[in-house]
Design a protein around this motif. Structure first.
Motif, PDB file in Angstrom:
ATOM      1  N   ALA A  77       3.332   2.077 -10.062  1.00  0.00           N
ATOM      2  CA  ALA A  77       4.588   2.625  -9.460  1.00  0.00           C
ATOM      3  C   ALA A  77       3.863   3.417  -7.991  1.00  0.00           C
ATOM      4  CB  ALA A  77       5.227   3.672 -10.134  1.00  0.00           C
TER       5      ALA A  77
ATOM      6  N   TYR B  26      12.431  -4.628  -1.201  1.00  0.00           N
ATOM      7  CA  TYR B  26      10.953  -4.684  -1.618  1.00  0.00           C
ATOM      8  C   TYR B  26      11.024  -5.229  -3.192  1.00  0.00           C
ATOM      9  CZ  TYR B  26       6.311  -2.610  -2.651  1.00  0.00           C
ATOM     10  OH  TYR B  26       5.099  -2.204  -2.787  1.00  0.00           O
TER      11      TYR B  26
ATOM     12  N   THR C 228      -7.819 -11.994   4.652  1.00  0.00           N
ATOM     13  CA  THR C 228      -7.523 -10.869   5.437  1.00  0.00           C
ATOM     14  C   THR C 228      -6.683 -11.548   6.625  1.00  0.00           C
ATOM     15  OG1 THR C 228      -8.232  -8.791   6.615  1.00  0.00           O
ATOM     16  CG2 THR C 228      -9.767 -10.489   6.424  1.00  0.00           C
ATOM     17  N   ASN C 229      -5.964 -10.535   7.310  1.00  0.00           N
ATOM     18  CA  ASN C 229      -5.518 -10.735   8.686  1.00  0.00           C
ATOM     19  C   ASN C 229      -6.370 -10.617   9.619  1.00  0.00           C
ATOM     20  OD1 ASN C 229      -2.463 -11.126   8.029  1.00  0.00           O
ATOM     21  ND2 ASN C 229      -2.639  -8.980   7.085  1.00  0.00           N
ATOM     22  N   HIS C 230      -7.518 -10.020   9.282  1.00  0.00           N
ATOM     23  CA  HIS C 230      -8.315  -9.721  10.447  1.00  0.00           C
ATOM     24  C   HIS C 230      -9.824  -9.937  10.167  1.00  0.00           C
ATOM     25  CE1 HIS C 230      -8.064  -5.789   8.624  1.00  0.00           C
ATOM     26  NE2 HIS C 230      -6.913  -5.839   9.107  1.00  0.00           N
TER      27      HIS C 230
ATOM     28  N   ILE D 272      -1.117  -7.903  -8.181  1.00  0.00           N
ATOM     29  CA  ILE D 272      -0.552  -6.452  -8.202  1.00  0.00           C
ATOM     30  C   ILE D 272       0.803  -6.498  -7.679  1.00  0.00           C
ATOM     31  CG2 ILE D 272      -1.130  -4.264  -7.289  1.00  0.00           C
ATOM     32  CD1 ILE D 272      -3.385  -5.346  -8.822  1.00  0.00           C
TER      33      ILE D 272
ATOM     34  N   TRP E  57       0.707  -7.674   0.316  1.00  0.00           N
ATOM     35  CA  TRP E  57       2.191  -7.221   0.342  1.00  0.00           C
ATOM     36  C   TRP E  57       2.523  -6.415   1.784  1.00  0.00           C
ATOM     37  CZ3 TRP E  57       5.576  -9.880  -1.416  1.00  0.00           C
ATOM     38  CH2 TRP E  57       7.072  -9.468  -1.542  1.00  0.00           C
TER      39      TRP E  57
ATOM     40  N   ARG F 150       0.587  -0.491  10.833  1.00  0.00           N
ATOM     41  CA  ARG F 150      -0.257  -1.147  11.683  1.00  0.00           C
ATOM     42  C   ARG F 150       0.087  -1.318  12.998  1.00  0.00           C
ATOM     43  NH1 ARG F 150      -2.626  -5.827   8.268  1.00  0.00           N
ATOM     44  NH2 ARG F 150      -2.961  -4.692   6.468  1.00  0.00           N
TER      45      ARG F 150
ATOM     46  N   ILE G 247       0.253   4.657  -6.309  1.00  0.00           N
ATOM     47  CA  ILE G 247      -1.329   4.817  -6.513  1.00  0.00           C
ATOM     48  C   ILE G 247      -1.823   5.557  -5.651  1.00  0.00           C
ATOM     49  CG2 ILE G 247      -3.460   3.235  -6.344  1.00  0.00           C
ATOM     50  CD1 ILE G 247      -1.691   0.644  -5.850  1.00  0.00           C
TER      51      ILE G 247
ATOM     52  N   PHE H 135      -6.417  -0.691   0.736  1.00  0.00           N
ATOM     53  CA  PHE H 135      -6.569   0.574  -0.330  1.00  0.00           C
ATOM     54  C   PHE H 135      -7.260  -0.057  -1.644  1.00  0.00           C
ATOM     55  CE2 PHE H 135      -3.680   3.764  -3.070  1.00  0.00           C
ATOM     56  CZ  PHE H 135      -4.734   4.520  -3.007  1.00  0.00           C
ATOM     57  N   THR H 136      -6.267  -0.858  -2.180  1.00  0.00           N
ATOM     58  CA  THR H 136      -6.548  -1.293  -3.587  1.00  0.00           C
ATOM     59  C   THR H 136      -7.746  -2.595  -3.574  1.00  0.00           C
ATOM     60  OG1 THR H 136      -4.321  -0.888  -4.175  1.00  0.00           O
ATOM     61  CG2 THR H 136      -5.613  -2.241  -5.775  1.00  0.00           C
TER      62      THR H 136
ATOM     63  N   GLY I 220      -7.526  -8.282   1.172  1.00  0.00           N
ATOM     64  CA  GLY I 220      -7.308  -7.297   1.871  1.00  0.00           C
ATOM     65  C   GLY I 220      -8.569  -6.241   1.273  1.00  0.00           C
TER      66      GLY I 220
ATOM     67  N   LYS J   7       9.366  -8.583  -4.620  1.00  0.00           N
ATOM     68  CA  LYS J   7       8.402  -8.594  -5.702  1.00  0.00           C
ATOM     69  C   LYS J   7       8.773  -9.316  -6.971  1.00  0.00           C
ATOM     70  CE  LYS J   7       4.865  -5.674  -4.351  1.00  0.00           C
ATOM     71  NZ  LYS J   7       3.509  -6.255  -4.519  1.00  0.00           N
TER      72      LYS J   7
HETATM   73  N1  LIG Z   1      -0.195   1.719  -2.390  1.00  0.00           N
HETATM   74  C1  LIG Z   1       0.709   2.195  -3.447  1.00  0.00           C
HETATM   75  O1  LIG Z   1       0.985   3.177  -3.788  1.00  0.00           O
HETATM   76  C2  LIG Z   1       1.679   1.041  -4.146  1.00  0.00           C
HETATM   77  C3  LIG Z   1       2.683   1.270  -5.013  1.00  0.00           C
HETATM   78  C4  LIG Z   1       3.192   0.242  -5.988  1.00  0.00           C
HETATM   79  C5  LIG Z   1       2.610  -0.860  -5.847  1.00  0.00           C
HETATM   80  N2  LIG Z   1       1.581  -1.315  -4.788  1.00  0.00           N
HETATM   81  C6  LIG Z   1       1.480  -2.874  -4.668  1.00  0.00           C
HETATM   82  O2  LIG Z   1      -0.026  -2.697  -4.741  1.00  0.00           O
HETATM   83  C7  LIG Z   1      -0.618  -3.790  -3.686  1.00  0.00           C
HETATM   84  C8  LIG Z   1      -1.782  -3.302  -3.099  1.00  0.00           C
HETATM   85  O3  LIG Z   1      -1.257  -2.080  -2.126  1.00  0.00           O
HETATM   86  P1  LIG Z   1      -2.221  -1.383  -0.869  1.00  0.00           P
HETATM   87  O4  LIG Z   1      -1.390  -0.072  -0.805  1.00  0.00           O
HETATM   88  O5  LIG Z   1      -3.611  -1.345  -1.536  1.00  0.00           O
HETATM   89  O6  LIG Z   1      -2.151  -2.516  -0.064  1.00  0.00           O
HETATM   90  P2  LIG Z   1      -2.823  -2.629   1.513  1.00  0.00           P
HETATM   91  O7  LIG Z   1      -4.365  -2.326   1.451  1.00  0.00           O
HETATM   92  O8  LIG Z   1      -2.155  -1.878   2.621  1.00  0.00           O
HETATM   93  O9  LIG Z   1      -2.471  -3.941   1.760  1.00  0.00           O
HETATM   94  C9  LIG Z   1      -2.927  -4.988   0.984  1.00  0.00           C
HETATM   95  C10 LIG Z   1      -2.911  -6.340   1.503  1.00  0.00           C
HETATM   96  O10 LIG Z   1      -1.778  -6.773   2.204  1.00  0.00           O
HETATM   97  C11 LIG Z   1      -1.892  -7.100   3.721  1.00  0.00           C
HETATM   98  N3  LIG Z   1      -0.874  -6.186   4.603  1.00  0.00           N
HETATM   99  C12 LIG Z   1      -0.495  -4.990   4.300  1.00  0.00           C
HETATM  100  N4  LIG Z   1       0.436  -4.768   5.218  1.00  0.00           N
HETATM  101  C13 LIG Z   1       0.555  -5.764   5.837  1.00  0.00           C
HETATM  102  C14 LIG Z   1       1.465  -6.059   6.965  1.00  0.00           C
HETATM  103  N5  LIG Z   1       2.411  -5.542   7.558  1.00  0.00           N
HETATM  104  N6  LIG Z   1       1.553  -7.386   7.558  1.00  0.00           N
HETATM  105  C15 LIG Z   1       0.533  -8.298   7.145  1.00  0.00           C
HETATM  106  N7  LIG Z   1      -0.163  -7.905   6.162  1.00  0.00           N
HETATM  107  C16 LIG Z   1      -0.267  -6.829   5.596  1.00  0.00           C
HETATM  108  C17 LIG Z   1      -3.416  -6.485   4.030  1.00  0.00           C
HETATM  109  O11 LIG Z   1      -3.622  -7.249   4.835  1.00  0.00           O
HETATM  110  P3  LIG Z   1      -5.336  -6.938   5.682  1.00  0.00           P
HETATM  111  O12 LIG Z   1      -6.030  -7.591   4.674  1.00  0.00           O
HETATM  112  O13 LIG Z   1      -5.198  -7.643   6.970  1.00  0.00           O
HETATM  113  O14 LIG Z   1      -5.348  -5.484   5.560  1.00  0.00           O
HETATM  114  C18 LIG Z   1      -4.056  -6.644   2.769  1.00  0.00           C
HETATM  115  O15 LIG Z   1      -4.483  -8.028   2.538  1.00  0.00           O
HETATM  116  C19 LIG Z   1       0.740  -4.309  -2.930  1.00  0.00           C
HETATM  117  O16 LIG Z   1       1.007  -5.643  -3.672  1.00  0.00           O
HETATM  118  C20 LIG Z   1       1.478  -3.058  -3.027  1.00  0.00           C
HETATM  119  O17 LIG Z   1       2.834  -3.730  -3.036  1.00  0.00           O
HETATM  120  C21 LIG Z   1       1.157  -0.323  -3.956  1.00  0.00           C
END
Ligand SMILES: NC(=O)c1ccc[n+]([C@@H]2O[C@H](COP(=O)([O-])OP(=O)(O)OC[C@H]3O[C@@H](n4cnc5c(N)ncnc54)[C@H](OP(=O)(O)O)[C@@H]3O)[C@@H](O)[C@H]2O)c1
Length: 301
Positions: A147, A123, A34-36, A110, A75, A300, A149, A14-15, A10, A127
């Motif tokens: 927790a 969730y 990535t998915n795309h 992560i 995730w 999405r 981000i 975001f991360t 991804g 995890k």
């Molecule tokens: N954001 C927060 O506040 C938060 C808090 C606690 C833990 N985390 C953990 O931190 C990690 C990164 O979070 P992020 O917010 O940076 O994630 P993100 O950018 O939304 O997605 C990370 C990855 O997951 C894939 N993905 C996300 N949603 C999907 C869906 N509905 N179907 C299929 N694939 C999906 C994305 O695919 P693409 O490559 O296609 O985009 C990307 O590869 C995750 O493991 C999350 O659980 C995040």
């Protein structure tokens, strides 16, 4: 010769975006999973994109050959259609197996703060299952548990600011006395990259220096963006109803019931000392002008 290729899931997310940028700055090459992959062609010459290929584990493993560290952010935030937590666990296992087959040296994963197989929330249970799988995989690992981000592109803080800027009345779900411990996305990426080069297996909370009650968090953002919204409290189910209706209007899912319940159950705070330095209050005050000016959609299409 030391291998200079790392894989990040991804890079458009975001991360993943921040981890990839920091790796490039450190002179590494990045394989984006990535998915795309077709949308990711503008990321620069040192990022190559491949599909997740969960249905073709052999091809996925083949594509991961030569990768030194896999940074796994893959995730889902909530279940939707065929994308269930069960499926996300299954896909995560496929990815980890493929990394092992490909000879990836280390997995930096992560996760989330306080995962547990006994959690009432799918969730957090899912995890925990992925963490168990990584620990048993035989591949060297670092697991980071954030927790909440915050940072450029993060939806929660931005969208709280968006509603505080626009609504005359802002309703906090439940008592608002539950705590959150946000971590800056740049600090999280920095920690991930530092832990990638260690030899031992590590599990660490990834937490910032400030702990807020949700009431304090809303008050801090309200002040920073100059909101005049009247703050009230509403029962969790009423908050869900209202945010679901607003979500339909905005084409998004603002909160799920599980997210509101997890917030309310004090899951989002660590019992260990903070591992990251940047204070949310500093970041909010230096980004107040643009915070919440536009709504950031998470769902999405
Ligand atoms: N954001 C927060 O506040 C938060 C808090 C606690 C833990 N985390 C953990 O931190 C990690 C990164 O979070 P992020 O917010 O940076 O994630 P993100 O950018 O939304 O997605 C990370 C990855 O997951 C894939 N993905 C996300 N949603 C999907 C869906 N509905 N179907 C299929 N694939 C999906 C994305 O695919 P693409 O490559 O296609 O985009 C990307 O590869 C995750 O493991 C999350 O659980 C995040």
């Amino acid at each position: 010769m030391v291998n200079s290729l790392d894989a990040v899931t991804g890079v458009g997310g975001f991360t993943g975006k921040v981890i990839a940028r920091r790796l490039l700055e450190a002179g590494r090459d990045v394989l984006n999973i990535t998915n795309h992959p077709e949308k990711a062609s503008n990321l620069g010459p040192r990022i190559r994109s491949i599909p997740f290929d969960f249905d073709h584990p052999d091809r996925l493993a083949q594509n991961l050959t030569g990768v030194c560290t896999l940074y796994n952010t893959y995730w889902i935030r909530f279940e939707r259609g065929e994308m269930t937590f069960e499926k996300a666990v299954q896909n995560s296992k496929t990815l980890i197996e493929a990394a092992k087959t490909a000879g990836v040296k280390r997995i930096v994963h992560i996760s989330v703060l306080n995962p547990s197989k006994e959690s009432p929330f799918p969730y957090y249970r899912a995890k925990a299952e992925v963490e168990e799988f990584i620990k048993a995989s035989g591949v060297s690992y670092a697991i980071l548990r954030p927790a909440m981000i915050f940072g450029e592109g993060g939806v929660l803080i931005n969208n709280l600011a968006y509603f505080l800027r626009r609504l005359p009345v802002f309703a906090i779900p439940g008592s608002g006395e539950y705590k959150v411990q946000p971590v800056y996305v740049e600090d999280l990426a920095d920690l991930a990259i530092r832990l990638a080069v260690e030899d031992s297996d590590v599990i660490t909370d990834a937490t910032g220096p400030e702990i807020y009650t949700f009431n304090e968090l809303v008050a801090m953002i309200k002040k920073a963006v100059g909101s005049r919204a009247i703050i009230v409290h509403s029962p969790i189910m009423l908050s869900l109803l209202v945010t679901t209706a607003m979500g339909i209007f905005l084409g998004d899912i603002i909160f799920t019931l599980d997210e509101l319940r997890a917030l309310d159950s004090n899951q989002l705070v660590s019992s260990s000392p903070p591992t990251c330095q940047t204070a949310l209050s500093e970041w909010v005050s230096s980004n107040a002008d643009r915070l919440g000016v536009t709504y950031l959609r998470d769902v999405r299409k």
